[in-house]
Enzyme design. Structure first.
Site, PDB file in Angstrom:
ATOM      1  N   TYR A  67       0.835  -1.225   0.000  1.00  0.00           N
ATOM      2  CA  TYR A  67       0.000   0.000   0.000  1.00  0.00           C
ATOM      3  C   TYR A  67       0.857   1.258   0.000  1.00  0.00           C
ATOM      4  O   TYR A  67       0.529   2.242  -0.676  1.00  0.00           O
ATOM      5  CB  TYR A  67      -0.984  -0.026   1.180  1.00  0.00           C
ATOM      6  CG  TYR A  67      -2.173  -0.912   0.890  1.00  0.00           C
ATOM      7  CD1 TYR A  67      -2.182  -2.259   1.252  1.00  0.00           C
ATOM      8  CD2 TYR A  67      -3.258  -0.423   0.162  1.00  0.00           C
ATOM      9  CE1 TYR A  67      -3.242  -3.088   0.931  1.00  0.00           C
ATOM     10  CE2 TYR A  67      -4.327  -1.247  -0.162  1.00  0.00           C
ATOM     11  CZ  TYR A  67      -4.312  -2.573   0.219  1.00  0.00           C
ATOM     12  OH  TYR A  67      -5.360  -3.379  -0.127  1.00  0.00           O
ATOM     13  N   ASP A 104      -7.985   5.667  -4.887  1.00  0.00           N
ATOM     14  CA  ASP A 104      -6.840   6.515  -5.257  1.00  0.00           C
ATOM     15  C   ASP A 104      -7.067   8.006  -5.034  1.00  0.00           C
ATOM     16  O   ASP A 104      -6.171   8.816  -5.312  1.00  0.00           O
ATOM     17  CB  ASP A 104      -6.448   6.256  -6.728  1.00  0.00           C
ATOM     18  CG  ASP A 104      -7.603   6.502  -7.704  1.00  0.00           C
ATOM     19  OD1 ASP A 104      -7.660   5.802  -8.736  1.00  0.00           O
ATOM     20  OD2 ASP A 104      -8.452   7.383  -7.429  1.00  0.00           O
ATOM     21  N   HIS A 119     -14.951   1.670  -1.217  1.00  0.00           N
ATOM     22  CA  HIS A 119     -13.875   0.797  -0.749  1.00  0.00           C
ATOM     23  C   HIS A 119     -12.780   1.545   0.000  1.00  0.00           C
ATOM     24  O   HIS A 119     -11.661   1.046   0.118  1.00  0.00           O
ATOM     25  CB  HIS A 119     -13.268   0.029  -1.935  1.00  0.00           C
ATOM     26  CG  HIS A 119     -14.238  -0.931  -2.550  1.00  0.00           C
ATOM     27  ND1 HIS A 119     -14.146  -1.350  -3.856  1.00  0.00           N
ATOM     28  CD2 HIS A 119     -15.346  -1.520  -2.040  1.00  0.00           C
ATOM     29  CE1 HIS A 119     -15.145  -2.179  -4.122  1.00  0.00           C
ATOM     30  NE2 HIS A 119     -15.895  -2.300  -3.046  1.00  0.00           N
ATOM     31  N   GLU A 214     -13.624  -2.356 -23.328  1.00  0.00           N
ATOM     32  CA  GLU A 214     -14.077  -3.743 -23.563  1.00  0.00           C
ATOM     33  C   GLU A 214     -15.546  -3.918 -23.162  1.00  0.00           C
ATOM     34  O   GLU A 214     -16.070  -3.176 -22.350  1.00  0.00           O
ATOM     35  CB  GLU A 214     -13.233  -4.713 -22.697  1.00  0.00           C
ATOM     36  CG  GLU A 214     -11.756  -4.706 -23.017  1.00  0.00           C
ATOM     37  CD  GLU A 214     -10.949  -5.468 -21.946  1.00  0.00           C
ATOM     38  OE1 GLU A 214      -9.719  -5.408 -22.013  1.00  0.00           O
ATOM     39  OE2 GLU A 214     -11.574  -6.081 -21.042  1.00  0.00           O
TER      40      GLU A 214
HETATM   41  C1  BV8 Z   1     -17.991  -8.469   1.037  1.00  0.00           C
HETATM   42  C2  BV8 Z   1      -9.950  -1.925  -2.041  1.00  0.00           C
HETATM   43  C3  BV8 Z   1     -19.416  -9.316   2.709  1.00  0.00           C
HETATM   44  C4  BV8 Z   1      -8.650  -2.604  -1.733  1.00  0.00           C
HETATM   45  C5  BV8 Z   1     -11.285  -3.586  -3.242  1.00  0.00           C
HETATM   46  C6  BV8 Z   1     -15.418 -15.228  -0.427  1.00  0.00           C
HETATM   47  C7  BV8 Z   1     -15.211 -14.684   0.837  1.00  0.00           C
HETATM   48  C8  BV8 Z   1     -15.562 -13.373   1.122  1.00  0.00           C
HETATM   49  C9  BV8 Z   1     -16.117 -12.572   0.145  1.00  0.00           C
HETATM   50  C10 BV8 Z   1     -16.305 -13.127  -1.102  1.00  0.00           C
HETATM   51  C11 BV8 Z   1     -15.979 -14.437  -1.405  1.00  0.00           C
HETATM   52  N1  BV8 Z   1     -16.273 -14.661  -2.718  1.00  0.00           N
HETATM   53  C12 BV8 Z   1     -16.785 -13.538  -3.258  1.00  0.00           C
HETATM   54  C13 BV8 Z   1     -16.819 -12.621  -2.292  1.00  0.00           C
HETATM   55  C14 BV8 Z   1     -17.279 -11.291  -2.416  1.00  0.00           C
HETATM   56  C15 BV8 Z   1     -16.058 -10.453  -2.756  1.00  0.00           C
HETATM   57  C16 BV8 Z   1     -15.931 -10.418  -4.261  1.00  0.00           C
HETATM   58  O1  BV8 Z   1     -16.746  -9.794  -4.912  1.00  0.00           O
HETATM   59  N2  BV8 Z   1     -14.908 -11.112  -4.790  1.00  0.00           N
HETATM   60  C17 BV8 Z   1     -14.719 -11.137  -6.233  1.00  0.00           C
HETATM   61  C18 BV8 Z   1     -13.227 -11.213  -6.542  1.00  0.00           C
HETATM   62  C19 BV8 Z   1     -15.502 -12.325  -6.797  1.00  0.00           C
HETATM   63  N3  BV8 Z   1     -16.349  -9.150  -2.224  1.00  0.00           N
HETATM   64  C20 BV8 Z   1     -15.902  -8.807  -1.014  1.00  0.00           C
HETATM   65  O2  BV8 Z   1     -15.161  -9.465  -0.338  1.00  0.00           O
HETATM   66  C21 BV8 Z   1     -16.451  -7.479  -0.509  1.00  0.00           C
HETATM   67  N4  BV8 Z   1     -16.982  -7.646   0.812  1.00  0.00           N
HETATM   68  O3  BV8 Z   1     -18.502  -9.171   0.207  1.00  0.00           O
HETATM   69  O4  BV8 Z   1     -18.374  -8.453   2.361  1.00  0.00           O
HETATM   70  C22 BV8 Z   1     -18.750 -10.544   3.223  1.00  0.00           C
HETATM   71  C23 BV8 Z   1     -17.978 -10.443   4.352  1.00  0.00           C
HETATM   72  C24 BV8 Z   1     -17.404 -11.610   4.861  1.00  0.00           C
HETATM   73  C25 BV8 Z   1     -17.591 -12.830   4.209  1.00  0.00           C
HETATM   74  C26 BV8 Z   1     -18.372 -12.901   3.033  1.00  0.00           C
HETATM   75  C27 BV8 Z   1     -18.946 -11.745   2.536  1.00  0.00           C
HETATM   76  C28 BV8 Z   1     -15.331  -6.438  -0.435  1.00  0.00           C
HETATM   77  C29 BV8 Z   1     -14.843  -6.142  -1.837  1.00  0.00           C
HETATM   78  C30 BV8 Z   1     -13.914  -4.924  -1.792  1.00  0.00           C
HETATM   79  C31 BV8 Z   1     -12.493  -5.353  -2.037  1.00  0.00           C
HETATM   80  N5  BV8 Z   1     -11.624  -4.163  -2.125  1.00  0.00           N
HETATM   81  N6  BV8 Z   1     -10.520  -2.469  -3.272  1.00  0.00           N
HETATM   82  C32 BV8 Z   1      -7.569  -2.244  -2.697  1.00  0.00           C
HETATM   83  O5  BV8 Z   1      -7.864  -1.561  -3.715  1.00  0.00           O
HETATM   84  O6  BV8 Z   1      -6.411  -2.628  -2.430  1.00  0.00           O
HETATM   85  S1  BV8 Z   1     -11.872  -4.220  -4.676  1.00  0.00           S
HETATM   86  C33 BV8 Z   1     -10.920  -3.648  -5.939  1.00  0.00           C
HETATM   87  O7  BV8 Z   1     -11.074  -4.571  -6.988  1.00  0.00           O
HETATM   88  C34 BV8 Z   1     -11.404  -2.350  -6.490  1.00  0.00           C
HETATM   89  O8  BV8 Z   1     -11.839  -1.471  -5.501  1.00  0.00           O
HETATM   90  C35 BV8 Z   1     -12.508  -2.747  -7.432  1.00  0.00           C
HETATM   91  O9  BV8 Z   1     -13.723  -2.841  -6.775  1.00  0.00           O
HETATM   92  C36 BV8 Z   1     -12.073  -4.121  -7.825  1.00  0.00           C
HETATM   93  C37 BV8 Z   1     -11.464  -4.078  -9.197  1.00  0.00           C
HETATM   94  O10 BV8 Z   1     -12.540  -3.916 -10.051  1.00  0.00           O
HETATM   95  P1  BV8 Z   1     -12.546  -2.743 -11.129  1.00  0.00           P
HETATM   96  O11 BV8 Z   1     -12.507  -1.421 -10.464  1.00  0.00           O
HETATM   97  O12 BV8 Z   1     -13.670  -3.043 -12.017  1.00  0.00           O
HETATM   98  O13 BV8 Z   1     -11.188  -2.873 -11.884  1.00  0.00           O
HETATM   99  P2  BV8 Z   1     -10.763  -4.008 -12.859  1.00  0.00           P
HETATM  100  O14 BV8 Z   1      -9.285  -3.952 -12.928  1.00  0.00           O
HETATM  101  O15 BV8 Z   1     -11.450  -5.279 -12.501  1.00  0.00           O
HETATM  102  O16 BV8 Z   1     -11.381  -3.567 -14.269  1.00  0.00           O
HETATM  103  C38 BV8 Z   1     -10.924  -2.399 -14.881  1.00  0.00           C
HETATM  104  C39 BV8 Z   1     -11.887  -2.116 -16.020  1.00  0.00           C
HETATM  105  O17 BV8 Z   1     -11.496  -0.883 -16.619  1.00  0.00           O
HETATM  106  C40 BV8 Z   1     -11.846  -3.168 -17.107  1.00  0.00           C
HETATM  107  O18 BV8 Z   1     -13.176  -3.500 -17.490  1.00  0.00           O
HETATM  108  C41 BV8 Z   1     -11.134  -2.457 -18.257  1.00  0.00           C
HETATM  109  O19 BV8 Z   1     -11.621  -2.868 -19.528  1.00  0.00           O
HETATM  110  C42 BV8 Z   1     -11.499  -1.034 -18.008  1.00  0.00           C
HETATM  111  N7  BV8 Z   1     -10.558  -0.027 -18.523  1.00  0.00           N
HETATM  112  C43 BV8 Z   1      -9.224  -0.155 -18.753  1.00  0.00           C
HETATM  113  N8  BV8 Z   1      -8.736   1.018 -19.225  1.00  0.00           N
HETATM  114  C44 BV8 Z   1      -9.792   1.891 -19.284  1.00  0.00           C
HETATM  115  C45 BV8 Z   1     -10.946   1.228 -18.837  1.00  0.00           C
HETATM  116  N9  BV8 Z   1     -12.156   1.822 -18.785  1.00  0.00           N
HETATM  117  C46 BV8 Z   1     -12.229   3.104 -19.190  1.00  0.00           C
HETATM  118  N10 BV8 Z   1     -11.170   3.811 -19.623  1.00  0.00           N
HETATM  119  C47 BV8 Z   1      -9.934   3.243 -19.686  1.00  0.00           C
HETATM  120  N11 BV8 Z   1      -8.878   3.949 -20.132  1.00  0.00           N
END
Ligand code: BV8
Length: 242
Positions: A67, A104, A119, A214
Site C-alpha cells: 500500500y 486513489d 472501498h 471492452e
Molecule cells: C464483502 C480496495 C461481505 C482494496 C477492493 C469469499 C469470501 C468473502 C467474500 C467473497 C468471497 N467470494 C466472493 C466474495 C465477495 C467479494 C468479491 O466480490 N470477490 C470477487 C473477486 C468475486 N467481495 C468482497 O469481499 C467485498 N466484501 O462481500 O463483504 C462478506 C464479508 C465476509 C464474508 C463474506 C462476505 C469487499 C470487496 C472490496 C475489495 N476491495 N478495493 C484495494 O484496492 O487494495 S476491490 C478492488 O477490486 C477495487 O476497488 C474494485 O472494486 C475491484 C477491481 O474492479 P474494477 O474497479 O472493475 O477494476 P478491474 O481492474 O477489474 O477492471 C478495470 C476495467 O477498466 C476493465 O473493465 C477495463 O476494460 C477497463 N478499462 C481499462 N482502461 C480503461 C478502462 N475503462 C475506461 N477507460 C480506460 N482507459
C-alpha cells in the site's frame, strides 16, 4: 466517436447524474487496474490475495509496503481528462454524484464535490484493532502502530471478505436508485456488492451508459455501451451538452 442523440437528450433532461467508477477511470492517469498483473516485489502475488485481513495479519510488512508503494505511485500521478470531465459535469447538471470503487483519491483531487468511496481511501490510515482513523504515525515503523492503543495500523480501505461502510453503501444505493442517468465507467463489474449497484438504476428506469474499451458482463444491461477510454469519451459526452 458519435455520441448517440438519445444519450445527449437524456443527459440534457437529467436532474441527477451518477457516475459509478472503477479502476479503468484512473488507467489513463497511469494507475494500474486490478486486471493488470502486479509488478516489482509483488509480481508473484494477486491483488485479491494481498487485499485481505488474513494477508495483512500473516504478512503485515509486505501488505503495508504494497500500500505504501501504491500510495507513493498515486502521489506522482494526476487526475486525467475523464476525472476533469466529471468535475465539469457538475457545472451543467443540477446534481452529480460519483460512486467510486477506487481508493486513489483522484476524483476528490480533481475537484469532485460529491464522492461516495465504497472501498475506502488509500490516503487514510486506521487502527486495525480500534478501526479508528489515525492521522499521525511514526514513519520509522513498518507497519506503524496506533499511537492510542499500540495496535497495528492499516490502510483505511475495504479488503476482500470485509463489509463495506454501511453509510457509504446506503448513499450509493440511494443515488443509483434515484438518478436519471447512470454512467458506468471503467469497471469489470466482478466485485460485489459494489457490482450490484448499477442494476438499481436499470430497475428504476434510469438511462444507463457504459464507458469501457471492452464489453463486460454488465454491457447487455446498459442502454448504450460506448467502447473506448474514459479519458477520451467523457469529454466527448460533455460536448453534446454544450
Ligand atoms: C464483502 C480496495 C461481505 C482494496 C477492493 C469469499 C469470501 C468473502 C467474500 C467473497 C468471497 N467470494 C466472493 C466474495 C465477495 C467479494 C468479491 O466480490 N470477490 C470477487 C473477486 C468475486 N467481495 C468482497 O469481499 C467485498 N466484501 O462481500 O463483504 C462478506 C464479508 C465476509 C464474508 C463474506 C462476505 C469487499 C470487496 C472490496 C475489495 N476491495 N478495493 C484495494 O484496492 O487494495 S476491490 C478492488 O477490486 C477495487 O476497488 C474494485 O472494486 C475491484 C477491481 O474492479 P474494477 O474497479 O472493475 O477494476 P478491474 O481492474 O477489474 O477492471 C478495470 C476495467 O477498466 C476493465 O473493465 C477495463 O476494460 C477497463 N478499462 C481499462 N482502461 C480503461 C478502462 N475503462 C475506461 N477507460 C480506460 N482507459
Amino acid at each position: 466517436m458519435d455520441i448517440p442523440v438519445n444519450l445527449c437528450n437524456r443527459l440534457k433532461a437529467a436532474r441527477h447524474v451518477v457516475a459509478f467508477t472503477g479502476a479503468g477511470m484512473s488507467a489513463e492517469s497511469g494507475v494500474p487496474t486490478f486486471r493488470d498483473s502486479q509488478t516489482g516485489l509483488w509480481s508473484n502475488f494477486r491483488a485479491e490475495d494481498l487485499a485481505t485481513p488474513h494477508a495483512f495479519l500473516k504478512n503485515p510488512v509486505i501488505v503495508w509496503q504494497w500500500y505504501a508503494s501504491r500510495r507513493e505511485a498515486i502521489s506522482k500521478v494526476q487526475p486525467n481528462r475523464g476525472h476533469l470531465a466529471l468535475v465539469q459535469l457538475q457545472t451543467m447538471i443540477e446534481k452529480v454524484t460519483v460512486v467510486t470503487q477506487n481508493i486513489d483519491n483522484l476524483h476528490k483531487r480533481a475537484g469532485q464535490e460529491i464522492v461516495v468511496e465504497l472501498h475506502g481511501n488509500i490516503e487514510r490510515v486506521k487502527c486495525f484493532e480500534e478501526n479508528r482513523v489515525v492521522d499521525r504515525f511514526s514513519p520509522d515503523e513498518v507497519p506503524p502502530t496506533c499511537p492510542f492503543c499500540g495496535g497495528l495500523l492499516r490502510p483505511d480501505v475495504v479488503w476482500f471478505g470485509e463489509l463495506l461502510p454501511a453509510e457509504e453503501f446506503k448513499r450509493a444505493e440511494d443515488a443509483c436508485g434515484q438518478c436519471d442517468v447512470l454512467l458506468v465507467i471503467g469497471t469489470s463489474g466482478v466485485v460485489y456488492p459494489a457490482a450490484a449497484l448499477p442494476q438499481l438504476a436499470v430497475q428504476s428506469g434510469a438511462y444507463v451508459v457504459e464507458v469501457n474499451p471492452e464489453r463486460t458482463p454488465f454491457s447487455r444491461h446498459a442502454d448504450v455501451s460506448l467502447q473506448g477510454p474514459s479519458g477520451k469519451l467523457l469529454p466527448e459526452i460533455l460536448e453534446c451538452l454544450m
